[in-house]
Design a protein around this motif. Structure first.
Motif, PDB file in Angstrom:
ATOM      1  N   ILE A 154      20.468  -6.911   3.570  1.00  0.00           N
ATOM      2  CA  ILE A 154      19.665  -6.882   4.952  1.00  0.00           C
ATOM      3  C   ILE A 154      19.117  -7.330   5.333  1.00  0.00           C
ATOM      4  CG2 ILE A 154      19.310  -5.259   6.784  1.00  0.00           C
ATOM      5  CD1 ILE A 154      22.295  -5.058   6.011  1.00  0.00           C
ATOM      6  N   PHE A 155      17.701  -7.610   4.071  1.00  0.00           N
ATOM      7  CA  PHE A 155      16.756  -7.996   3.643  1.00  0.00           C
ATOM      8  C   PHE A 155      17.101  -9.359   4.537  1.00  0.00           C
ATOM      9  CE2 PHE A 155      13.805 -11.571   2.088  1.00  0.00           C
ATOM     10  CZ  PHE A 155      12.297 -10.593   2.765  1.00  0.00           C
ATOM     11  N   ASP A 156      17.844 -10.045   3.160  1.00  0.00           N
ATOM     12  CA  ASP A 156      18.567 -11.667   2.999  1.00  0.00           C
ATOM     13  C   ASP A 156      18.181 -11.838   3.937  1.00  0.00           C
ATOM     14  OD1 ASP A 156      17.409 -11.427   0.431  1.00  0.00           O
ATOM     15  OD2 ASP A 156      19.623 -11.719  -0.487  1.00  0.00           O
ATOM     16  N   GLY A 157      19.978 -11.571   4.953  1.00  0.00           N
ATOM     17  CA  GLY A 157      20.243 -12.111   6.060  1.00  0.00           C
ATOM     18  C   GLY A 157      19.335 -12.077   7.147  1.00  0.00           C
ATOM     19  N   LEU A 158      18.183 -10.835   7.472  1.00  0.00           N
ATOM     20  CA  LEU A 158      17.185 -10.587   8.281  1.00  0.00           C
ATOM     21  C   LEU A 158      16.047 -12.130   8.380  1.00  0.00           C
ATOM     22  CD1 LEU A 158      16.988  -6.897   8.867  1.00  0.00           C
ATOM     23  CD2 LEU A 158      17.805  -8.201  10.148  1.00  0.00           C
ATOM     24  N   TYR A 159      15.722 -12.212   7.119  1.00  0.00           N
ATOM     25  CA  TYR A 159      15.032 -13.060   7.162  1.00  0.00           C
ATOM     26  C   TYR A 159      15.202 -14.020   7.352  1.00  0.00           C
ATOM     27  CZ  TYR A 159      11.160 -15.608   4.469  1.00  0.00           C
ATOM     28  OH  TYR A 159      10.081 -16.652   4.223  1.00  0.00           O
ATOM     29  N   ARG A 160      16.208 -14.816   6.789  1.00  0.00           N
ATOM     30  CA  ARG A 160      17.165 -15.844   6.530  1.00  0.00           C
ATOM     31  C   ARG A 160      17.206 -16.661   7.960  1.00  0.00           C
ATOM     32  NH1 ARG A 160      18.863 -18.378   1.965  1.00  0.00           N
ATOM     33  NH2 ARG A 160      19.079 -17.233  -0.482  1.00  0.00           N
ATOM     34  N   SER A 161      17.449 -15.146   8.755  1.00  0.00           N
ATOM     35  CA  SER A 161      18.023 -15.665  10.207  1.00  0.00           C
ATOM     36  C   SER A 161      16.475 -16.076  11.146  1.00  0.00           C
ATOM     37  CB  SER A 161      19.395 -14.976  11.095  1.00  0.00           C
ATOM     38  OG  SER A 161      18.690 -13.834  10.493  1.00  0.00           O
ATOM     39  N   GLY A 162      15.812 -15.254  10.366  1.00  0.00           N
ATOM     40  CA  GLY A 162      14.097 -16.019  11.259  1.00  0.00           C
ATOM     41  C   GLY A 162      14.489 -14.393  12.209  1.00  0.00           C
ATOM     42  N   LYS A 163      14.931 -13.205  11.947  1.00  0.00           N
ATOM     43  CA  LYS A 163      14.656 -11.778  12.580  1.00  0.00           C
ATOM     44  C   LYS A 163      13.420 -11.206  12.161  1.00  0.00           C
ATOM     45  CE  LYS A 163      18.876 -12.266  14.547  1.00  0.00           C
ATOM     46  NZ  LYS A 163      20.859 -11.131  14.654  1.00  0.00           N
ATOM     47  N   LEU A 164      12.865 -12.034  10.446  1.00  0.00           N
ATOM     48  CA  LEU A 164      12.057 -10.044   9.985  1.00  0.00           C
ATOM     49  C   LEU A 164      11.178 -11.668   9.445  1.00  0.00           C
ATOM     50  CD1 LEU A 164      11.161  -8.101   9.021  1.00  0.00           C
ATOM     51  CD2 LEU A 164      12.595  -8.443   7.183  1.00  0.00           C
ATOM     52  N   GLU A 165       9.947 -11.515   9.213  1.00  0.00           N
ATOM     53  CA  GLU A 165       8.418 -11.923   9.549  1.00  0.00           C
ATOM     54  C   GLU A 165       8.272 -11.361   7.586  1.00  0.00           C
ATOM     55  OE1 GLU A 165       3.965 -12.946   9.519  1.00  0.00           O
ATOM     56  OE2 GLU A 165       4.825 -12.608  12.105  1.00  0.00           O
ATOM     57  N   LEU A 166       7.895 -12.052   6.278  1.00  0.00           N
ATOM     58  CA  LEU A 166       7.973 -11.285   5.350  1.00  0.00           C
ATOM     59  C   LEU A 166       6.601 -11.923   4.774  1.00  0.00           C
ATOM     60  CD1 LEU A 166       7.797 -10.241   2.497  1.00  0.00           C
ATOM     61  CD2 LEU A 166       9.399 -12.246   1.977  1.00  0.00           C
ATOM     62  N   GLU A 167       5.455 -11.172   4.820  1.00  0.00           N
ATOM     63  CA  GLU A 167       4.307 -10.704   4.157  1.00  0.00           C
ATOM     64  C   GLU A 167       4.067 -10.725   2.284  1.00  0.00           C
ATOM     65  OE1 GLU A 167      -0.828 -10.375   3.595  1.00  0.00           O
ATOM     66  OE2 GLU A 167       0.538  -9.640   5.492  1.00  0.00           O
ATOM     67  N   LEU A 168       4.721 -11.613   1.534  1.00  0.00           N
ATOM     68  CA  LEU A 168       4.526 -11.751  -0.167  1.00  0.00           C
ATOM     69  C   LEU A 168       2.849 -11.222  -0.987  1.00  0.00           C
ATOM     70  CD1 LEU A 168       6.754 -11.766  -2.260  1.00  0.00           C
ATOM     71  CD2 LEU A 168       5.996 -14.194  -2.691  1.00  0.00           C
ATOM     72  N   VAL A 169       2.861 -10.496  -1.089  1.00  0.00           N
ATOM     73  CA  VAL A 169       1.812  -9.772  -1.939  1.00  0.00           C
ATOM     74  C   VAL A 169       1.779  -9.154  -3.604  1.00  0.00           C
ATOM     75  CG1 VAL A 169       0.040  -8.234  -1.917  1.00  0.00           C
ATOM     76  CG2 VAL A 169       1.135  -9.266   0.377  1.00  0.00           C
ATOM     77  N   PRO A 170       1.591  -9.893  -4.366  1.00  0.00           N
ATOM     78  CA  PRO A 170       1.773  -9.783  -6.435  1.00  0.00           C
ATOM     79  C   PRO A 170       1.420  -7.662  -5.994  1.00  0.00           C
ATOM     80  CG  PRO A 170       0.409 -11.471  -6.061  1.00  0.00           C
ATOM     81  CD  PRO A 170       0.600 -10.829  -4.654  1.00  0.00           C
ATOM     82  N   GLN A 171       2.206  -6.988  -6.589  1.00  0.00           N
ATOM     83  CA  GLN A 171       2.404  -5.990  -6.723  1.00  0.00           C
ATOM     84  C   GLN A 171       1.017  -4.756  -7.015  1.00  0.00           C
ATOM     85  OE1 GLN A 171       5.019  -2.858  -7.707  1.00  0.00           O
ATOM     86  NE2 GLN A 171       4.243  -2.495 -10.000  1.00  0.00           N
ATOM     87  N   GLY A 172       0.194  -6.011  -8.310  1.00  0.00           N
ATOM     88  CA  GLY A 172      -1.199  -5.070  -8.119  1.00  0.00           C
ATOM     89  C   GLY A 172      -2.169  -5.631  -6.781  1.00  0.00           C
ATOM     90  N   ASN A 173      -2.132  -6.433  -6.177  1.00  0.00           N
ATOM     91  CA  ASN A 173      -3.069  -6.852  -4.901  1.00  0.00           C
ATOM     92  C   ASN A 173      -2.222  -5.618  -4.055  1.00  0.00           C
ATOM     93  OD1 ASN A 173      -3.809  -9.046  -7.182  1.00  0.00           O
ATOM     94  ND2 ASN A 173      -3.682 -10.188  -5.209  1.00  0.00           N
ATOM     95  N   LEU A 174      -0.991  -5.612  -3.678  1.00  0.00           N
ATOM     96  CA  LEU A 174      -0.511  -4.482  -2.608  1.00  0.00           C
ATOM     97  C   LEU A 174      -1.255  -3.470  -2.786  1.00  0.00           C
ATOM     98  CD1 LEU A 174       1.420  -4.084  -0.767  1.00  0.00           C
ATOM     99  CD2 LEU A 174       3.152  -3.733  -2.333  1.00  0.00           C
ATOM    100  N   ALA A 175      -1.369  -2.748  -4.407  1.00  0.00           N
ATOM    101  CA  ALA A 175      -1.746  -1.817  -4.822  1.00  0.00           C
ATOM    102  C   ALA A 175      -3.059  -1.351  -4.035  1.00  0.00           C
ATOM    103  CB  ALA A 175      -1.572  -0.561  -5.971  1.00  0.00           C
ATOM    104  N   GLU A 176      -3.841  -2.281  -4.557  1.00  0.00           N
ATOM    105  CA  GLU A 176      -5.469  -2.026  -4.532  1.00  0.00           C
ATOM    106  C   GLU A 176      -5.699  -2.432  -3.344  1.00  0.00           C
ATOM    107  OE1 GLU A 176      -9.341  -2.257  -5.647  1.00  0.00           O
ATOM    108  OE2 GLU A 176      -7.318  -1.415  -6.261  1.00  0.00           O
ATOM    109  N   ARG A 177      -4.756  -3.524  -2.510  1.00  0.00           N
ATOM    110  CA  ARG A 177      -5.302  -3.686  -1.129  1.00  0.00           C
ATOM    111  C   ARG A 177      -5.106  -2.745  -0.116  1.00  0.00           C
ATOM    112  NH1 ARG A 177      -2.280  -8.513   1.263  1.00  0.00           N
ATOM    113  NH2 ARG A 177      -3.099  -7.747   3.344  1.00  0.00           N
ATOM    114  N   ILE A 178      -4.281  -1.033  -0.421  1.00  0.00           N
ATOM    115  CA  ILE A 178      -3.967   0.007   0.495  1.00  0.00           C
ATOM    116  C   ILE A 178      -5.312   0.593   0.098  1.00  0.00           C
ATOM    117  CG2 ILE A 178      -2.227   1.934   0.482  1.00  0.00           C
ATOM    118  CD1 ILE A 178      -0.064   0.173  -0.277  1.00  0.00           C
TER     119      ILE A 178
END
Length: 233
Positions: free
Chosen positions: A86-110
């Motif tokens: 589901i994600f693959d299809g939406l992202y490749r078609s430009g219908k979904l924006e992605l911000e990729l964050v390393p997992q440790g950074n994600l937890a610490e940012r939250i």
């Protein structure tokens, strides 16, 4: 009298606005608040920014929310896996924006959002595409990247036990991002499998204090099987 127990998922989900940032607990399929995600789909809020460990599995849960077209942007650490079609299809078609964050950074940012930290420097990602265009600094001979907190308008978490004040305990790995997401959001909604009387939870064992929780919803325990989910016998 404080009573945060909602009569239903629908009642708990009311008031979520279009354009909200929604923090959704879960690590892979562990601790995913499926009933709350289904409730969010039924509630109808759209143009959402969703924060989660990954970008959904199969056709249920977060993947179903993406498929429903309600999400504008996803912030996660592991967007692609064997069943992320589901994600693959939406992202490749430009219908979904992605911000990729390393997992440790994600937890610490939250966590930083919940702790009131304005920003912090982290070494993860320095010298990679993830740090491109970002402020960096050398501190004691080591290079760091400036990271900002991730605040949520709403957090959806899955807990094990709660009381009417909103105090929560979790079951094993289902705990994952739940506690920090609850602290980082304006409104936290939690499902539990058991509601106990006030005082039944040892204060030393409470993981998420009720001050961070708006609504608690009791749901049946569910079991995974091929083809989806069902109520456990």
């Amino acid at each position: 009298m404080i009573d945060k127990i909602a009569r239903s998922v629908a009642d708990a989900m009311s008031g979520i606005q279009d354009g909200s940032t929604v923090l959704i607990g879960g690590f892979g399929t562990a601790g995913i608040p499926l009933e709350l995600i289904e409730g969010l789909i039924e509630q109808g809020a759209k143009d959402l920014t969703v924060v989660n460990n990954n970008a959904g599995n199969g056709e249920t849960g977060l993947a179903a929310l993406l498929k429903a077209g309600r999400v504008r942007k996803i912030i996660c650490s592991f967007p692609r896996q064997v069943d992320s079609q589901i994600f693959d299809g939406l992202y490749r078609s430009g219908k979904l924006e992605l911000e990729l964050v390393p997992q440790g950074n994600l937890a610490e940012r939250i966590r930083a959002a919940g702790a009131g930290i304005g920003a912090f420097f982290c070494p993860t990602g320095y010298g990679t595409e993830l740090a491109k265009g970002r402020e960096t600094r050398e501190i004691d001979g080591k290079h760091y990247v400036l990271e900002y907190p991730i605040y949520g308008d709403v957090a959806l978490v899955k807990a094990e036990t709660g009381d009417r004040w909103g105090n929560l305990n979790y079951r094993m790995a289902a705990r994952n991002f739940g506690p920090v997401m609850a602290m980082a959001s304006k409104k936290t909604i939690a499902t539990v499998h058991e509601i106990v009387e006030l005082g039944a939870l040892d204060p030393e064992s409470i993981v998420t204090p009720g001050v961070f929780v708006k609504h608690v919803v009791k749901v049946d325990r569910i079991a995974t099987e091929a083809g989806g989910f069902k109520k456990a016998a």
